[in-house]
Design an enzyme around this catalytic site. Sequence first.
Site, PDB file in Angstrom:
ATOM      1  N   LYS A  22      46.329  61.800  44.126  1.00  0.00           N
ATOM      2  CA  LYS A  22      46.384  63.011  43.669  1.00  0.00           C
ATOM      3  C   LYS A  22      47.683  63.526  44.268  1.00  0.00           C
ATOM      4  O   LYS A  22      48.451  64.368  43.255  1.00  0.00           O
ATOM      5  CB  LYS A  22      45.383  64.031  44.455  1.00  0.00           C
ATOM      6  CG  LYS A  22      45.781  65.476  44.148  1.00  0.00           C
ATOM      7  CD  LYS A  22      44.491  66.086  45.016  1.00  0.00           C
ATOM      8  CE  LYS A  22      44.817  66.443  46.488  1.00  0.00           C
ATOM      9  NZ  LYS A  22      45.390  67.498  46.896  1.00  0.00           N
ATOM     10  N   ASN A  23      48.255  63.296  45.315  1.00  0.00           N
ATOM     11  CA  ASN A  23      49.524  63.998  45.739  1.00  0.00           C
ATOM     12  C   ASN A  23      50.728  63.255  45.391  1.00  0.00           C
ATOM     13  O   ASN A  23      51.700  63.714  45.735  1.00  0.00           O
ATOM     14  CB  ASN A  23      49.295  64.067  47.586  1.00  0.00           C
ATOM     15  CG  ASN A  23      48.371  65.098  47.803  1.00  0.00           C
ATOM     16  OD1 ASN A  23      47.720  65.804  46.984  1.00  0.00           O
ATOM     17  ND2 ASN A  23      47.985  64.817  49.193  1.00  0.00           N
ATOM     18  N   CYS A 118      46.170  79.084  51.872  1.00  0.00           N
ATOM     19  CA  CYS A 118      44.628  78.637  51.647  1.00  0.00           C
ATOM     20  C   CYS A 118      44.114  78.545  52.870  1.00  0.00           C
ATOM     21  O   CYS A 118      44.727  78.956  53.864  1.00  0.00           O
ATOM     22  CB  CYS A 118      44.653  77.223  50.845  1.00  0.00           C
ATOM     23  SG  CYS A 118      45.399  75.867  52.190  1.00  0.00           S
ATOM     24  N   ARG A 123      50.725  78.350  54.501  1.00  0.00           N
ATOM     25  CA  ARG A 123      51.519  77.391  53.598  1.00  0.00           C
ATOM     26  C   ARG A 123      52.690  78.332  53.071  1.00  0.00           C
ATOM     27  O   ARG A 123      52.824  78.584  51.902  1.00  0.00           O
ATOM     28  CB  ARG A 123      50.663  77.177  52.399  1.00  0.00           C
ATOM     29  CG  ARG A 123      49.165  76.879  52.766  1.00  0.00           C
ATOM     30  CD  ARG A 123      49.216  75.335  53.364  1.00  0.00           C
ATOM     31  NE  ARG A 123      49.348  74.288  52.630  1.00  0.00           N
ATOM     32  CZ  ARG A 123      48.847  73.482  52.076  1.00  0.00           C
ATOM     33  NH1 ARG A 123      47.456  74.084  51.965  1.00  0.00           N
ATOM     34  NH2 ARG A 123      49.065  72.521  51.243  1.00  0.00           N
ATOM     35  N   ASP A 307      45.753  64.764  56.673  1.00  0.00           N
ATOM     36  CA  ASP A 307      44.622  64.759  55.584  1.00  0.00           C
ATOM     37  C   ASP A 307      43.525  63.703  56.041  1.00  0.00           C
ATOM     38  O   ASP A 307      42.525  63.750  55.258  1.00  0.00           O
ATOM     39  CB  ASP A 307      45.096  64.439  54.269  1.00  0.00           C
ATOM     40  CG  ASP A 307      45.947  65.406  53.505  1.00  0.00           C
ATOM     41  OD1 ASP A 307      46.944  65.125  52.746  1.00  0.00           O
ATOM     42  OD2 ASP A 307      46.060  66.432  54.222  1.00  0.00           O
ATOM     43  N   ARG A 399      38.274  68.854  43.881  1.00  0.00           N
ATOM     44  CA  ARG A 399      39.640  68.954  43.798  1.00  0.00           C
ATOM     45  C   ARG A 399      40.699  67.641  43.813  1.00  0.00           C
ATOM     46  O   ARG A 399      41.692  67.191  43.387  1.00  0.00           O
ATOM     47  CB  ARG A 399      40.260  69.979  44.748  1.00  0.00           C
ATOM     48  CG  ARG A 399      40.079  71.534  44.365  1.00  0.00           C
ATOM     49  CD  ARG A 399      40.598  72.480  45.245  1.00  0.00           C
ATOM     50  NE  ARG A 399      42.025  72.076  45.308  1.00  0.00           N
ATOM     51  CZ  ARG A 399      42.710  72.200  46.437  1.00  0.00           C
ATOM     52  NH1 ARG A 399      42.451  72.633  47.733  1.00  0.00           N
ATOM     53  NH2 ARG A 399      44.075  71.738  46.414  1.00  0.00           N
TER      54      ARG A 399
HETATM   55  C1  EPZ Z   1      51.095  68.168  51.026  1.00  0.00           C
HETATM   56  O1  EPZ Z   1      51.110  69.860  51.064  1.00  0.00           O
HETATM   57  C2  EPZ Z   1      49.967  67.924  50.427  1.00  0.00           C
HETATM   58  N1  EPZ Z   1      49.575  68.466  49.093  1.00  0.00           N
HETATM   59  C3  EPZ Z   1      48.765  68.280  51.487  1.00  0.00           C
HETATM   60  O2  EPZ Z   1      47.503  67.578  50.827  1.00  0.00           O
HETATM   61  C4  EPZ Z   1      49.170  67.340  52.954  1.00  0.00           C
HETATM   62  O3  EPZ Z   1      48.307  67.780  53.778  1.00  0.00           O
HETATM   63  C5  EPZ Z   1      50.514  68.166  53.269  1.00  0.00           C
HETATM   64  O4  EPZ Z   1      51.371  67.889  52.314  1.00  0.00           O
HETATM   65  C6  EPZ Z   1      51.090  67.402  54.522  1.00  0.00           C
HETATM   66  O5  EPZ Z   1      51.161  66.030  54.431  1.00  0.00           O
HETATM   67  C7  EPZ Z   1      50.139  67.821  48.096  1.00  0.00           C
HETATM   68  O6  EPZ Z   1      50.806  67.101  48.174  1.00  0.00           O
HETATM   69  C8  EPZ Z   1      49.796  68.256  46.797  1.00  0.00           C
HETATM   70  P1  EPZ Z   1      54.105  70.568  53.921  1.00  0.00           P
HETATM   71  P2  EPZ Z   1      52.187  70.690  51.246  1.00  0.00           P
HETATM   72  O7  EPZ Z   1      55.016  71.402  52.983  1.00  0.00           O
HETATM   73  O8  EPZ Z   1      53.495  70.165  50.580  1.00  0.00           O
HETATM   74  C9  EPZ Z   1      55.212  73.841  56.864  1.00  0.00           C
HETATM   75  C10 EPZ Z   1      45.029  67.483  50.619  1.00  0.00           C
HETATM   76  O9  EPZ Z   1      44.375  67.545  51.319  1.00  0.00           O
HETATM   77  N2  EPZ Z   1      55.957  74.453  55.776  1.00  0.00           N
HETATM   78  O10 EPZ Z   1      54.367  69.266  54.057  1.00  0.00           O
HETATM   79  O11 EPZ Z   1      51.966  72.205  51.504  1.00  0.00           O
HETATM   80  C11 EPZ Z   1      53.799  74.478  56.475  1.00  0.00           C
HETATM   81  O12 EPZ Z   1      53.324  75.684  57.087  1.00  0.00           O
HETATM   82  C12 EPZ Z   1      46.357  68.359  50.806  1.00  0.00           C
HETATM   83  O13 EPZ Z   1      45.481  66.371  49.819  1.00  0.00           O
HETATM   84  C13 EPZ Z   1      56.878  75.424  56.199  1.00  0.00           C
HETATM   85  O14 EPZ Z   1      56.991  75.902  57.225  1.00  0.00           O
HETATM   86  O15 EPZ Z   1      52.534  70.376  52.979  1.00  0.00           O
HETATM   87  C14 EPZ Z   1      52.818  73.324  57.050  1.00  0.00           C
HETATM   88  O16 EPZ Z   1      52.768  73.688  58.475  1.00  0.00           O
HETATM   89  C15 EPZ Z   1      46.276  69.294  51.692  1.00  0.00           C
HETATM   90  N3  EPZ Z   1      57.898  76.044  55.054  1.00  0.00           N
HETATM   91  C16 EPZ Z   1      53.787  71.895  57.168  1.00  0.00           C
HETATM   92  O17 EPZ Z   1      55.061  72.453  56.661  1.00  0.00           O
HETATM   93  C17 EPZ Z   1      57.492  75.553  53.804  1.00  0.00           C
HETATM   94  O18 EPZ Z   1      58.664  75.854  52.930  1.00  0.00           O
HETATM   95  C18 EPZ Z   1      53.332  71.061  56.023  1.00  0.00           C
HETATM   96  O19 EPZ Z   1      53.576  71.558  54.766  1.00  0.00           O
HETATM   97  C19 EPZ Z   1      56.811  74.267  53.590  1.00  0.00           C
HETATM   98  C20 EPZ Z   1      56.075  74.015  54.405  1.00  0.00           C
END
Ligand code: EPZ
Length: 420
Positions: A22-23, A118, A123, A307, A399
């Site tokens: 998915k990701n 969420c 996020r 995850d 999802r």
């Molecule tokens: C991706 O989400 C995945 N989703 C998530 O999978 C996964 O948990 C996550 O990466 C971490 O591996 C998809 O790929 C569609 P991040 P994403 O940006 O990109 C902080 C699932 O269950 N952050 O790496 O949203 C944020 O607050 C889902 O399949 C900032 O501070 O994750 C968080 O604490 C859930 N500023 C951390 O980074 C930003 O601009 C991780 O977020 C962006 C993020």
Amino acid sequence: MEKIIVKGVKELNGEVNISCAKNSILPIIAATILCPESITINNTPMLEDVEVICKLLAKLNCEVNFSQIDNKLKINTSNISPENTNTDLIKKMRASFLIMGSMLARFGYCKLCLPGGCNIGSRPIDLHLKGFKLLGADVNIGYGFVEVQAKKLIGNRIYLDFPSVGATENILMAAVLAEGTTIIENAAEEPEIEDLARFLNKMGARIEGAGRGKIIIHGVRSLKGIEYTPIYDRIEAGTFMIAAGITNSKIKINGINEEHLRPVIEKLKECGFLFSKYNENSIIVDGTKMKKAVDIKTLPYPGFPTDMQAQIMSLLSITQGISIITETVFENRFMHVTDLTRMGANIKIDGRTAIIEGVSRLTGCDVKATDLRGGAAMILAGLAAEGETRIGDIYHIDRGYVNVEEKFRKLGAEVYRIDV
Ligand code: EPZ
């Protein structure tokens, strides 16, 4: 309203086929906006999240055709109308925000409603916007929208304060058509980043170092249409590994890249699992041995994936001894603890740390999926619980897992969906 019913305790056997990730598929679909030619994505699982981003592209006047027969997703964004982005579909699924980088690269403009947080965390998108600004875009936020605009994107050096997966992907997509070279430092290293870069390079992009902390992108003038098969879903595979352990079973999992699951496999070995390679893409998971308590800290890849945190917590709930899980990636990813506790688990939360004292048995009851992986954790706990576990709010599960109850039933579990 639908519920998933799980009847424990059942030993599992046989094999399960893992779907594509998915990701990976979500950013790859967003990246099709970069190229006005036909693109085919093979083995596409029509998950809720995939449906949402496909609906979003269709709303933007792109051609989107999915074939149930061969799971091929054909997309052509040549007639995309970039102005139609004012849609709730962005709020419905955060990953829709990943179209911003491609839209900015192709049209020099994009306006999207701010993606909701969420249940698992706020996020933020500050790192996405930091990257766009450093590539030369003007960024304006107001009235619930974020607007980015640039006459031309110019390559630059971008350091990410946190190796954000989404920010790395969005900046990567914005940079592939920029003038000059972009370097993303402290980039996310998840396998899905490498998969997106492989997809873009096959289209004609020039990306080096994806999957490591420093990604170099040499801008190109255009990309071409291709056919592509994404990687397997390492989190779905990990979920079924836990299913084997929580039911003291031995199963075969088809659709595995062991390297992508290294942090999960190593931790499960420490817990008492045995693994044997069946062939290039299949593995035998032996979860029949006595398990022992383990400590886990979720980290960006190659650390233990956030995850998989909820799923392994279900297993540790019935593993003798004290296990400690520290969730370092998201600020609110313990919502599944409440319902695990109702099933008899003994878990204490202290900030971002969960202290789990294994109990001898769980008992089935009415529970809810609080988020995608929390829902998976409820199914796993139900497999090990005496009696019947009835899971509500299963739209969260849909999802990220396609035909989830069928996949479990094929392994001998009593898992089925009812309409109540
Ligand atoms: C991706 O989400 C995945 N989703 C998530 O999978 C996964 O948990 C996550 O990466 C971490 O591996 C998809 O790929 C569609 P991040 P994403 O940006 O990109 C902080 C699932 O269950 N952050 O790496 O949203 C944020 O607050 C889902 O399949 C900032 O501070 O994750 C968080 O604490 C859930 N500023 C951390 O980074 C930003 O601009 C991780 O977020 C962006 C993020």
